[in-house]
Write a protein that holds these residues in place. Structure first.
Motif, PDB file in Angstrom:
ATOM      1  N   GLU A 514       0.819  -1.210   0.000  1.00 23.40           N
ATOM      2  CA  GLU A 514       0.000   0.000   0.000  1.00 23.40           C
ATOM      3  C   GLU A 514       0.854   1.261   0.000  1.00 23.40           C
ATOM      4  OE1 GLU A 514      -1.975  -1.238   3.555  1.00 23.40           O
ATOM      5  OE2 GLU A 514      -3.869  -1.501   2.523  1.00 23.40           O
ATOM      6  N   GLU A 515       2.000   1.187   0.646  1.00 20.11           N
ATOM      7  CA  GLU A 515       2.864   2.370   0.726  1.00 20.11           C
ATOM      8  C   GLU A 515       3.627   2.602  -0.571  1.00 20.11           C
ATOM      9  OE1 GLU A 515       5.496   4.740   3.892  1.00 20.11           O
ATOM     10  OE2 GLU A 515       4.207   3.064   4.395  1.00 20.11           O
ATOM     11  N   PHE A 516       3.933   1.532  -1.289  1.00 23.23           N
ATOM     12  CA  PHE A 516       4.676   1.646  -2.552  1.00 23.23           C
ATOM     13  C   PHE A 516       3.885   0.934  -3.650  1.00 23.23           C
ATOM     14  CE2 PHE A 516       7.798   1.530   0.916  1.00 23.23           C
ATOM     15  CZ  PHE A 516       8.398   2.770   0.729  1.00 23.23           C
ATOM     16  N   PRO A 517       2.901   1.591  -4.232  1.00 25.23           N
ATOM     17  CA  PRO A 517       2.071   0.934  -5.261  1.00 25.23           C
ATOM     18  C   PRO A 517       2.919   0.419  -6.421  1.00 25.23           C
ATOM     19  CG  PRO A 517       1.137   3.049  -4.600  1.00 25.23           C
ATOM     20  CD  PRO A 517       2.492   2.974  -3.980  1.00 25.23           C
ATOM     21  N   ILE A 653       4.758   0.526 -14.021  1.00 26.83           N
ATOM     22  CA  ILE A 653       5.144   1.668 -13.201  1.00 26.83           C
ATOM     23  C   ILE A 653       6.278   2.423 -13.910  1.00 26.83           C
ATOM     24  CG2 ILE A 653       5.941   2.401 -10.928  1.00 26.83           C
ATOM     25  CD1 ILE A 653       3.220   1.028 -10.919  1.00 26.83           C
ATOM     26  N   PRO A 654       6.170   3.740 -14.045  1.00 21.18           N
ATOM     27  CA  PRO A 654       7.246   4.517 -14.687  1.00 21.18           C
ATOM     28  C   PRO A 654       8.576   4.341 -13.962  1.00 21.18           C
ATOM     29  CG  PRO A 654       5.257   5.841 -14.458  1.00 21.18           C
ATOM     30  CD  PRO A 654       5.020   4.584 -13.685  1.00 21.18           C
ATOM     31  N   THR A 655       9.651   4.371 -14.739  1.00 20.29           N
ATOM     32  CA  THR A 655      10.982   4.112 -14.188  1.00 20.29           C
ATOM     33  C   THR A 655      11.341   5.106 -13.090  1.00 20.29           C
ATOM     34  OG1 THR A 655      11.649   3.289 -16.361  1.00 20.29           O
ATOM     35  CG2 THR A 655      13.396   3.778 -14.793  1.00 20.29           C
ATOM     36  N   GLU A 656      10.989   6.386 -13.265  1.00 20.97           N
ATOM     37  CA  GLU A 656      11.377   7.374 -12.252  1.00 20.97           C
ATOM     38  C   GLU A 656      10.700   7.091 -10.909  1.00 20.97           C
ATOM     39  OE1 GLU A 656       8.248   9.322 -14.999  1.00 20.97           O
ATOM     40  OE2 GLU A 656      10.009   8.005 -15.158  1.00 20.97           O
ATOM     41  N   TYR A 657       9.464   6.557 -10.936  1.00 16.62           N
ATOM     42  CA  TYR A 657       8.787   6.206  -9.690  1.00 16.62           C
ATOM     43  C   TYR A 657       9.425   4.967  -9.047  1.00 16.62           C
ATOM     44  CZ  TYR A 657       5.081   9.591 -10.601  1.00 16.62           C
ATOM     45  OH  TYR A 657       4.386  10.751 -10.818  1.00 16.62           O
ATOM     46  N   ILE A 658       9.846   4.035  -9.892  1.00 16.88           N
ATOM     47  CA  ILE A 658      10.499   2.832  -9.360  1.00 16.88           C
ATOM     48  C   ILE A 658      11.775   3.205  -8.622  1.00 16.88           C
ATOM     49  CG2 ILE A 658      11.708   0.716 -10.018  1.00 16.88           C
ATOM     50  CD1 ILE A 658       9.677   0.335 -12.245  1.00 16.88           C
ATOM     51  N   LEU A 659      12.602   4.050  -9.213  1.00 21.40           N
ATOM     52  CA  LEU A 659      13.852   4.455  -8.565  1.00 21.40           C
ATOM     53  C   LEU A 659      13.570   5.250  -7.294  1.00 21.40           C
ATOM     54  CD1 LEU A 659      15.944   5.457 -11.720  1.00 21.40           C
ATOM     55  CD2 LEU A 659      15.962   3.307 -10.448  1.00 21.40           C
ATOM     56  N   GLN A 660      12.504   6.057  -7.307  1.00 17.36           N
ATOM     57  CA  GLN A 660      12.122   6.794  -6.102  1.00 17.36           C
ATOM     58  C   GLN A 660      11.676   5.832  -5.001  1.00 17.36           C
ATOM     59  OE1 GLN A 660       9.093   9.694  -6.825  1.00 17.36           O
ATOM     60  NE2 GLN A 660       8.890  10.305  -4.686  1.00 17.36           N
ATOM     61  N   HIS A 661      10.899   4.822  -5.387  1.00 20.91           N
ATOM     62  CA  HIS A 661      10.488   3.801  -4.413  1.00 20.91           C
ATOM     63  C   HIS A 661      11.702   3.129  -3.776  1.00 20.91           C
ATOM     64  CE1 HIS A 661       6.128   2.993  -6.017  1.00 20.91           C
ATOM     65  NE2 HIS A 661       6.273   4.195  -5.500  1.00 20.91           N
TER      66      HIS A 661
END
Length: 678
Positions: A514-517, A653-661
């Motif tokens: 839930e915290e990291f969709p 999931i977009p790559t920039e969100y994955i790296l942020q996660h």
């Protein structure tokens, strides 16, 4: 189709392990060549015949070319991996496609690690190791082989199903309150009471820890004890699991499931309809229908083969002699003798005590002498010769006086050392007398003889049967076990469930999904401490976790196992960051360094490893300790920590969100990993 073999240079089988399929294949191959009425060969003879050409060709290549092959594959897609340790050749085989070359090489190194844990410095002498692995007494040989075979079976099971053994790091049960209470209890009550008791027979508890299945709840080391390495701790967990295997979670299976899993196929025949003529005859009870059992002959052979691996259950009060790496103020000692007490509290929860034995000083002296003769061998082989009085011979004279004193001490004890005395007297006569050859290459055989005799004394003190007569009394062990049981009685069910449903995001109300969709799974590893955090991967139909039921979790498990293998291959080439898209999923792997405060240190180029190097991991060969030592040279003023993170995201999931996660997840997991364990 799996096999692992250890052989001598003369093609003598010192140890082997096979799965039922490989054994059946070998028996069919050599049984088919027998004439009618002729008895088929014993399986050990079949193994010898099967591998003799490979062993002989390998030895021939080493003798004539100074090199040999390390792996090859056959036309029927069997993979062979070979590795030479001193005079022993290790051969691992896979024919079902379930193991890669790296898996086979890792299994070879794990077997070597297990033999070192069981036999200690005896492994430094190939002559003595051959006698330990293949004793003349058939019954003793069966016991040794069955124990090693059982340990290999246990390791293979853990590697295939347990994330901690996949990445070779210890998984903790994170519950700060209970963890701290247990550490305090182990320190102030359990260890203190044992070490002050008159029933401890001179032994001293140095380490005490509690395992829930393979997960570590609490660990305590006494103040004068050396740090227990992650490699040794993982090997000890294998030993505990060998003695007391983790059973299936009762919440995930019913008694009927467990019965049906081990029972042969049963075909029920319906009763005939009753007739008038049957009215006076005896009736078959309705709850006992006649059955017809069908057992496949091949399956029966496999079952019989597995039964040969059975080892009598371990008596909890009987300690196991184990040899562990130790760093003391006197120096570094790789295989120091300890007694290991494995006390099962309840199924799945075990108390383990590691004690220092009274005569361990002898092992320290022997290791120092072995080091001295190894250095002397190197000098003599390089041509650094001369008379005893020549410059630079002070270390040799110092070694001489210390061994003379050591032999006098042995003479005043029960240890028999006539061969050591004889070889040492001849060595001194050749090296130090006027008529001797002095320190020349002629001494090389006598250096080797001295090392063999020193290892023989070590074997007599710590490995031979009857060498572990002293131990904690049974009453003292029972009292220790009762104390810990009383402490954890109210937590028992909670711990067993948590070991199967280990929730890592303990500080937050939301689950990691839930915290990291889009985040499917992760593994966070503190390589400095040798510990890891990961959500559980349940692959049973009954279990329901964040990933759903069995099939989905099974699919993700296969992806995670594959990602770890890919990450290791890139790390071996010097890459510390890997991002990879695989179908509907996106994989990430990161390795980085921090200081004690959590500040990320600069990235440096790490060295790549040759193909024939030891496998990357912490169990068989601690790659990360060497990596930390290498990086620390670039940061001499910092206490360097090493971390790894592996993640699996949905590919949408977009790559920039994955790296942020990944960045946020690493920061969130850094705090739980600081929870004190020691």
């Amino acid at each position: 189709m799996k096999c692992l073999l250890v052989a001598s240079e003369s093609a003598e089988v010192l140890f082997y392990w096979t799965d039922p399929e490989f054994e059946l294949s070998a028996q069919e191959q050599y049984g088919a060549s027998q004439e009618d009425g002729e008895r088929p060969p014993a399986f050990e003879d079949s193994i010898n015949t099967l591998f003799a050409p490979i062993i002989i060709s390998c030895s021939t290549m080493v003798d004539q070319l100074g090199d040999s092959y390390t792996s090859f594959s056959t036309e029927n897609n069997h993979i062979y991996v070979l590795h030479q340790f001193d005079e022993c050749l290790y051969i691992a085989v896979n024919g079902d496609g379930e193991e890669s070359e790296d898996d086979l090489k890792r299994k070879i190194y794990v077997l070597k690690k297990l033999t070192e844990m069981l036999f200690g410095m005896v492994t430094l002498s190939s002559t003595l190791l051959r006698k330990e692995l293949r004793p003349q007494d058939t019954e003793l040989r069966c016991r040794v082989w069955r124990k090693l075979q059982g340990l290999l079976e246990t390791y293979s099971r853990l590697r295939d199903h347990d994330q901690s053994f996949l990445v070779e790091a210890v998984e903790r049960l994170i519950h700060p309150t209970l963890c701290e209470q247990c550490i305090e209890f182990l320190e102030r009550r359990l260890v203190q009471q044992i070490n002050t008791s008159v029933d401890r027979a001179g032994e001293e508890v140095q380490h005490a820890f509690i395992l829930v299945h393979t997960k570590l709840l609490a660990f305590y080391s006494s103040r004068n004890a050396s740090t227990l390495t992650s490699s040794d701790l993982l090997a000890l967990i294998i030993l505990v699991q060998h003695f007391y295997p983790s059973t299936t979670d009762p919440e995930e299976s019913t008694p009927e499931d467990m019965d049906s899993a081990s029972a042969p196929e049963i075909f029920y025949t319906p009763e005939p309809s009753p007739t008038d003529n049957d009215s006076g005859s005896e009736r078959v009870e309705p709850d006992k229908p006649p059955v017809f059992q069908f057992v496949d002959p091949d399956i029966q052979v496999a079952v019989d083969s597995l039964q040969t691996l059975e080892v009598p259950p371990q008596d909890p009060s009987t300690p196991s002699r184990v040899f562990l790496e130790t760093t003391l103020k006197e120096g570094f000692f790789p295989m120091m003798p300890h007694s290991m007490y494995c006390l099962p509290m309840w199924p799945g929860i075990t108390l383990v005590l590691l004690t220092k034995i009274p005569n361990s000083q002898i092992a320290m002296s022997i290791y120092n002498f072995l080091e001295g003769f190894t250095k002397l061998e190197k000098r003599l082989a390089e041509g650094q010769q001369g008379s005893p009085a020549s410059r630079g011979q002070l270390p040799v004279n110092e070694l001489r006086s210390k061994i003379d004193k050591f032999i006098r001490v042995l003479g005043s004890s029960d240890i028999q050392a006539p061969f050591l005395q004889s070889v040492w007297a001849e060595f001194k006569n050749r090296a130090f007398s006027r008529g001797g050859s002095g320190l020349s290459k002629e001494l090389l055989p006598w250096c080797r003889n001295m090392k063999i005799q020193l290892c023989a004394i070590y074997r007599q003190c710590y490995v031979a049967e009857g060498s572990s007569r002293q131990r904690l009394s049974t009453a003292l062990q029972d009292r220790a076990l009762t104390m810990v049981q009383d402490k954890l009685m109210d937590w028992k069910e909670f711990l067993l469930v948590k070991s199967k449903r280990n929730i890592t995001m303990v500080s937050y109300p939301l689950t990691y999904l839930e915290e990291f969709p889009g985040l499917v799974h992760f593994i966070y590893i503190d390589r400095s401490a040798g510990q890891m955090i990961a959500p559980s991967l349940s692959i049973t139909e009954r279990a329901t976790s964040e990933l759903g039921k069995g099939p989905l979790a099974h699919f993700i498990k296969a992806k995670v196992w594959s990602l770890v293998g890919i990450a290791r291959r890139y790390l071996q080439k010097g890459y510390t960051t890997v991002t990879l898209r695989d179908g509907d999923y996106f994989f990430c792997y990161f390795l980085w360094f921090e200081n004690e405060t959590g500040f990320k240190l600069d990235v440096v180029e790490i060295p790549s490893l040759p193909d024939d190097s030891a496998p990357i991991g912490m169990l068989a060969c601690d790659y990360y300790r060497k990596l930390l030592r290498y990086y620390s040279k670039c940061q001499p003023s910092e206490v360097v920590k090493c971390y790894e993170l592996l993640t699996v995201h949905l590919g949408v999931i977009p790559t920039e969100y994955i790296l942020q996660h990944c960045s946020q997840l690493a920061r969130k997991l850094w705090e739980p990993s600081r929870i004190p364990l020691l």
